[in-house]
Each structure stands twice: as C-alpha cells, then as structure tokens.
Design an enzyme around this catalytic site. Structure first.
Site, PDB file in Angstrom:
ATOM      1  N   LYS A   1       0.827  -1.219   0.000  1.00 57.17           N
ATOM      2  CA  LYS A   1       0.000   0.000   0.000  1.00 57.17           C
ATOM      3  C   LYS A   1       0.858   1.265   0.000  1.00 57.17           C
ATOM      4  O   LYS A   1       0.612   2.198  -0.761  1.00 57.17           O
ATOM      5  CB  LYS A   1      -0.930   0.008   1.235  1.00 57.17           C
ATOM      6  CG  LYS A   1      -1.907  -1.158   1.268  1.00 57.17           C
ATOM      7  CD  LYS A   1      -2.696  -1.200   2.555  1.00 57.17           C
ATOM      8  CE  LYS A   1      -1.888  -1.580   3.775  1.00 57.17           C
ATOM      9  NZ  LYS A   1      -1.381  -2.963   3.785  1.00 57.17           N
TER      10      LYS A   1
ATOM     11  N   HIS B   1       4.446   0.737   6.388  1.00 54.38           N
ATOM     12  CA  HIS B   1       4.303   0.975   4.949  1.00 54.38           C
ATOM     13  C   HIS B   1       5.659   1.403   4.384  1.00 54.38           C
ATOM     14  O   HIS B   1       6.208   2.424   4.789  1.00 54.38           O
ATOM     15  CB  HIS B   1       3.241   2.049   4.687  1.00 54.38           C
ATOM     16  CG  HIS B   1       1.863   1.623   5.125  1.00 54.38           C
ATOM     17  ND1 HIS B   1       0.763   2.428   5.054  1.00 54.38           N
ATOM     18  CD2 HIS B   1       1.420   0.447   5.641  1.00 54.38           C
ATOM     19  CE1 HIS B   1      -0.292   1.772   5.491  1.00 54.38           C
ATOM     20  NE2 HIS B   1       0.081   0.572   5.861  1.00 54.38           N
TER      21      HIS B   1
HETATM   22  P1  GDP Z   1       2.247  -2.202   3.083  1.00 53.62           P
HETATM   23  O1  GDP Z   1       2.148  -2.431   4.533  1.00 53.62           O
HETATM   24  O2  GDP Z   1       1.032  -2.659   2.339  1.00 53.62           O
HETATM   25  O3  GDP Z   1       2.615  -0.797   2.719  1.00 53.62           O
HETATM   26  O4  GDP Z   1       3.427  -3.131   2.556  1.00 53.62           O
HETATM   27  P2  GDP Z   1       4.861  -3.353   3.281  1.00 53.62           P
HETATM   28  O5  GDP Z   1       5.704  -2.162   3.031  1.00 53.62           O
HETATM   29  O6  GDP Z   1       4.691  -3.795   4.682  1.00 53.62           O
HETATM   30  O7  GDP Z   1       5.374  -4.624   2.510  1.00 53.62           O
HETATM   31  C1  GDP Z   1       5.585  -4.628   1.134  1.00 53.62           C
HETATM   32  C2  GDP Z   1       7.055  -5.025   0.893  1.00 53.62           C
HETATM   33  O8  GDP Z   1       7.233  -5.359  -0.455  1.00 53.62           O
HETATM   34  C3  GDP Z   1       7.996  -3.877   1.164  1.00 53.62           C
HETATM   35  O9  GDP Z   1       9.224  -4.410   1.598  1.00 53.62           O
HETATM   36  C4  GDP Z   1       8.155  -3.238  -0.214  1.00 53.62           C
HETATM   37  O10 GDP Z   1       9.392  -2.548  -0.354  1.00 53.62           O
HETATM   38  C5  GDP Z   1       8.118  -4.445  -1.099  1.00 53.62           C
HETATM   39  N1  GDP Z   1       7.526  -4.268  -2.430  1.00 53.62           N
HETATM   40  C6  GDP Z   1       6.479  -3.488  -2.790  1.00 53.62           C
HETATM   41  N2  GDP Z   1       6.164  -3.706  -4.079  1.00 53.62           N
HETATM   42  C7  GDP Z   1       7.016  -4.629  -4.548  1.00 53.62           C
HETATM   43  C8  GDP Z   1       7.181  -5.299  -5.815  1.00 53.62           C
HETATM   44  O11 GDP Z   1       6.434  -5.090  -6.767  1.00 53.62           O
HETATM   45  N3  GDP Z   1       8.177  -6.219  -5.893  1.00 53.62           N
HETATM   46  C9  GDP Z   1       8.989  -6.503  -4.868  1.00 53.62           C
HETATM   47  N4  GDP Z   1       9.936  -7.421  -5.034  1.00 53.62           N
HETATM   48  N5  GDP Z   1       8.879  -5.899  -3.653  1.00 53.62           N
HETATM   49  C10 GDP Z   1       7.887  -4.989  -3.500  1.00 53.62           C
HETATM   50  P1  IMO Z   2       0.186  -2.992   7.203  1.00 54.66           P
HETATM   51  O1  IMO Z   2      -0.597  -1.688   7.208  1.00 54.66           O
HETATM   52  C1  IMO Z   2       0.303  -7.186   8.342  1.00 54.66           C
HETATM   53  C2  IMO Z   2      -1.643  -8.306  12.109  1.00 54.66           C
HETATM   54  C3  IMO Z   2      -0.766  -8.762  13.248  1.00 54.66           C
HETATM   55  C4  IMO Z   2      -1.725  -9.697  13.960  1.00 54.66           C
HETATM   56  C5  IMO Z   2      -3.070  -8.999  13.803  1.00 54.66           C
HETATM   57  C6  IMO Z   2      -3.468  -8.150  14.992  1.00 54.66           C
HETATM   58  O2  IMO Z   2       1.646  -2.828   7.210  1.00 54.66           O
HETATM   59  O3  IMO Z   2      -0.328  -3.870   6.123  1.00 54.66           O
HETATM   60  P2  IMO Z   2      -2.650  -5.861  16.040  1.00 54.66           P
HETATM   61  O4  IMO Z   2      -1.291  -5.328  16.330  1.00 54.66           O
HETATM   62  O5  IMO Z   2      -3.430  -5.029  15.080  1.00 54.66           O
HETATM   63  O6  IMO Z   2      -3.410  -6.161  17.287  1.00 54.66           O
HETATM   64  O7  IMO Z   2      -2.401  -7.283  15.343  1.00 54.66           O
HETATM   65  O8  IMO Z   2      -2.942  -8.178  12.658  1.00 54.66           O
HETATM   66  N1  IMO Z   2      -1.274  -6.978  11.554  1.00 54.66           N
HETATM   67  C7  IMO Z   2      -0.693  -6.798  10.361  1.00 54.66           C
HETATM   68  N2  IMO Z   2      -0.232  -7.696   9.465  1.00 54.66           N
HETATM   69  N3  IMO Z   2       0.390  -5.876   8.063  1.00 54.66           N
HETATM   70  C8  IMO Z   2      -0.111  -4.961   8.935  1.00 54.66           C
HETATM   71  O9  IMO Z   2      -0.191  -3.644   8.636  1.00 54.66           O
HETATM   72  C9  IMO Z   2      -0.628  -5.406  10.175  1.00 54.66           C
HETATM   73  N4  IMO Z   2      -1.145  -4.786  11.257  1.00 54.66           N
HETATM   74  C10 IMO Z   2      -1.553  -5.763  12.081  1.00 54.66           C
HETATM   75  O10 IMO Z   2       0.381  -9.424  12.779  1.00 54.66           O
HETATM   76  O11 IMO Z   2      -1.798 -10.918  13.273  1.00 54.66           O
HETATM   77 MG    MG Z   3       3.189  -3.397   6.072  1.00 54.02          MG
END
Ligand code: GDP
Ligand code: IMO
Ligand code: MG
Length: 423
Positions: free
Chosen positions: A16, A41
C-alpha cells in the site's frame, strides 16, 4: 469532487505504502483512515528506504497535504521516533501534516495491556504487533479513550490519570508477569506528547469536506488488509478496526456518496504475519523461496511472514466487500523462475466445492482447489511497459482479471517507486 480509497485485499503488507506514494502526484490530500503503528508501509525511492507507521504515505511529496484521520490511533512515542528516523523533524514536513482531534491516543498502559492479553491467551494468541491497538480501540468503543483534542484541554492529565489507573487495575486482573517501569514509560510518553502538541490539530472531517467542496481530490490510505477487518476478517485473528472501504467513511467523516474509485491492492501470491487461518499457506521449499526472494519480513516487527499461493476465493470476497473498481497487483517479479505456479480457485468445504469464503476457514474445514500455471523465467524488475511482459505472466494476470471481473490497472515489478507499470 471525489475521494478514492486505496486498501489492502489480503492480510496486509500488500504494498500500500509504495503505491500511495506513486499515486500521490494525482491527489491534493492523502488521508489515513484507520489502524495505528501496527502498520508498516515501505517506500523506496532515490536509493533510500522509508518505513511509515502513523504518517500517511504522501508525506514526501511537496504539494500534498497529509491527514491522520479520526479513525487512526496514535502512539505519541512511536510518532516521535518515526519523525526522527525518517528525518522529518522540520517545519516543512510539519506544515504538510494534519492530525484529527478525534483520533485516539495509545497510552503506555495500552501497550502493557496488549502484552498481558496476549500472554494470557497463550497458544491462542493473535500474534498482535503489541503496539496497544486492541486495548486502545476497546477504550474508544467503551467510551473511555483519550483523544488528540483532549491534549488542548487544561485537565487532560487528570483524564490521563483516570484512564491509566483503570488500566493498572486491569493489569492486576490479568495477573500477568510483565515487568515494567511506569515512571520511565511515562517520562518518555509525556516528552513525546509535548512534541506531538506542536503539530496541526484539526477538525479533520471539516477540513476534508471543505477541501472537497472547492474541488480538491483525496486519496484515503488504508492500513492492514481486508482479511484483518474486525467484522469481515478471519476473526478473532484480526486487527481492531474496519480496514475495509466503509472504514474510510467512518475513519474520515466522508459520506459514501463521495467515494469514487476503490483501488484494491494484492500480491501475486499471499502472505500473512501473526496467527490465524491461511488456506493456501505453503510449508515447503516453494513457500520458503517466496519468503526469501520476496524479502517477506514484517516492516513493523521484523517477524517472518507466512507465504502461500494466491487465493482467488479470498480475493473475490475482499473485492465484493469493498466494491473494488480497480486492482493493483504487486510483487509478480518475486515469482520469476518458479517452475510452476498455482492459484486457488475454490475450496472443498464439508465435501462440496464452494466459491465463497465460509464462516470458518481453518485448515480442517477447507481444502484449496488449485489451477496450475507454467512459470516464466524472465526477470521482470527492469521492465517499463506491459508489452514487454512474458506471455506466461500475461496469462497469469489475465486469469486473475477474468476470474475477479475487475481490471488490473497497475502492475508493480519491484519495490522502487519507478518499478511501477500502468496498464
Ligand atoms: P504495506 O504495509 O502494504 O505498505 O506493505 P509493506 O511495506 O509492509 O510490505 C511490502 C514489501 O514489499 C515492502 O518491503 C516493499 O518494499 C516491497 N515491495 C512493494 N512492491 C514490490 C514489488 O512489486 N516487488 C517486490 N519485489 N517488492 C515490493
Ligand atoms: P500494514 O498496514 C500485516 C496483524 C498482526 C496480527 C493482527 C493483529 O503494514 O499492512 P494488532 O497489532 O493489530 O493487534 O495485530 O494483525 N497486523 C498486520 N499484518 N500488516 C499490517 O499492517 C498489520 N497490522 C496488524 O500481525 O496478526
Ligand atoms: Mg506493512
């Protein structure tokens, strides 16, 4: 006059942050609508990596205003650390960031209660990020919470004391063996609150609706994912907020008829961090490869993410609940070089093949049915155009689009801002 929503369709970490950052140039305002510092994020651009927990992912764009909405819960300590770590501690960023007076505050004792509750659950624990999310939302709905706007009142410390004392009694009740030094925790908390108070506190519903009236555009940024929604996720293994589209209305004070596009984001496979059912989870080498190649470690807790095949039953469910109008597919590049790929298209449930998500998706209740695909070899990470996609990757994408009935508008082929292909 329109609001678009971007939200996760799986169990979070779909990417995201990356896509909100990419899309920010199209919007005047980016507004986070729920969750708190349980989110992580990740943004990567110009060779730097940034992880945002509370701050919306449009913060690095000069022109955009960023709003932390009323549906969000804020930990002043994590917020302060986040600013320091990101190098955002200057007036320029401060001017771009607006915090809702109605957002709730995470107290140090909320975090302790989270830990105590998880300890008591033992094997049944949710796998919470231990950021105090559950207890803070409990105080919100229980009508005991402390809000950002309270910090402007002269008696806010009395309100704080009342809530803290309630928490201390609850901690006694839990009889957990968690050790803590409350004086130390409070010292850090009060320092962070002072810093927080230097930010713009606003009546965010008024701010956002006035902006809409003069023609500004808003992107509502979700946290977590649809399968972690407190109503529609895999309860009780969920978070404590509505991560789905309706959460953008309640979490920002925006009416449903102002919503235009709902952008649903998913990975080309599936991950989950924490406990709870995950029908397409892989326990073999293939799953380990996904985790290694995809660098699947939690951005907030560093925990390894569980990995498995794409689940179209779950994806269609999320698309339906959210009214998704456009899909965004992430991390297809991670699957390059896999000999064969699978997509779950239905479940066997109580002896019957079903296409919808049943009440209970524990492994003993559902067995995924897969369609198998031949993999592609080519590295996707340097591609700039959809025409360059290998045929098998195109087939993979088209299969998903046709099954779900919603077009895939963006395909991400790497973590960097530039590795983004508009279809
Ligand atoms: P969010 O919580 O939805 O914002 O996602 P996160 O940042 O927690 O996890 C997504 C991970 O995938 C991060 O480490 C990003 O840098 C990485 N990422 C995002 N898009 C891509 C992609 O298209 N390819 C790869 N290989 N990594 C990606
Ligand atoms: P983003 O925005 C992935 C999961 C936790 C746990 C459950 C409840 O980066 O996608 P909490 O701390 O909310 O009480 O945890 O939800 N969890 C997530 N998993 N990405 C997240 O956020 C999360 N935020 C909470 O691992 O299973
Ligand atoms: Mg995340």
């Amino acid at each position: 006059m329109a609001v678009d929503i971007l939200l996760g369709l799986q169990w979070g970490d779909e990417g995201k942050g990356k896509i909100v950052d990419v899309l920010t140039q199209k919007y005047d305002i980016i507004a986070r609508f729920q969750g708190g510092p349980n989110a992580g994020h990740t943004l990567i651009f110009d060779g730097n990596k940034y992880v945002l927990h509370t701050i919306p992912s449009g913060i690095f764009h000069e022109k955009a205003r960023n709003v932390i909405g009323n549906g969000v819960v804020i930990d002043p300590v994590i917020f302060k650390n986040e600013l320091e770590k990101l190098g955002l501690k200057n007036s320029e960023y401060q001017r771009r960031l607006f915090i809702s007076r109605k957002a709730h505050i995470i107290l140090p004792t909320h975090r302790l209660l989270d830990a105590a509750s998880e300890a008591l659950k033992g094997k049944e624990k949710i796998g919470s990020t231990l950021k105090g999310i559950g207890p803070t939302y409990m105080d919100k709905t229980g009508r005991n919470g402390l809000r950002i706007g309270d910090l402007e009142l002269s008696d806010w410390k009395t309100r704080y004391e009342t809530l803290k004392n309630k928490h201390l009694k609850l901690l006694d009740f839990y009889d957990s063996k968690i050790e803590f030094n409350l004086n130390e925790l409070e010292k850090v908390f009060f320092e962070a609150v002072e810093e927080l108070k230097s930010f713009n506190f606003i009546d965010s519903e008024e701010f956002l609706n006035s902006a809409l009236q003069i023609g500004k555009t808003i992107l509502a940024e979700g946290a977590q994912g649809s399968l972690l929604d407190v109503d529609f996720g895999t309860y009780p293994f969920v978070t404590s907020s509505n991560t789905t589209a309706a959460g953008a209305c309640t979490g920002l004070g925006i009416a449903p008829n102002k919503i235009k596009e709902v952008l649903g984001i998913f990975k080309a496979y599936t991950t989950r961090v924490g406990s709870g059912p995950f029908p397409t989870e892989l326990f073999d080498e293939v799953g380990a490869d996904m985790g290694r190649i995809g660098n699947e470690f939690g951005a907030t807790t560093g925990r390894p993410r569980r990995c498995g095949w794409l689940d179209l039953v779950a994806l269609k469910y999320a698309v339906q609940i959210n009214g998704v109008t456009q899909l965004i597919m992430m991390k297809g590049d991670v699957l390059s070089g896999f000999k064969s790929l699978k997509i779950c298209t239905s479940y066997i449930y109580k002896g019957n093949e079903i296409q919808h998500l049943p009440y209970n998706i524990e492994p003993e209740n559902v067995t995924p049915v897969y369609t198998e695909f031949k993999g592609w070899e080519a590295d996707l990470t340097s591609l700039k155009n959809a025409d360059e996609f290998p045929d098998r990757f195109k087939e993979y994408i088209e299969f998903i689009e046709n099954s779900v009935g919603v077009p895939i508008k963006i395909v991400s082929v790497g973590p960097d801002r530039t590795q983004t292909i508009h279809m």
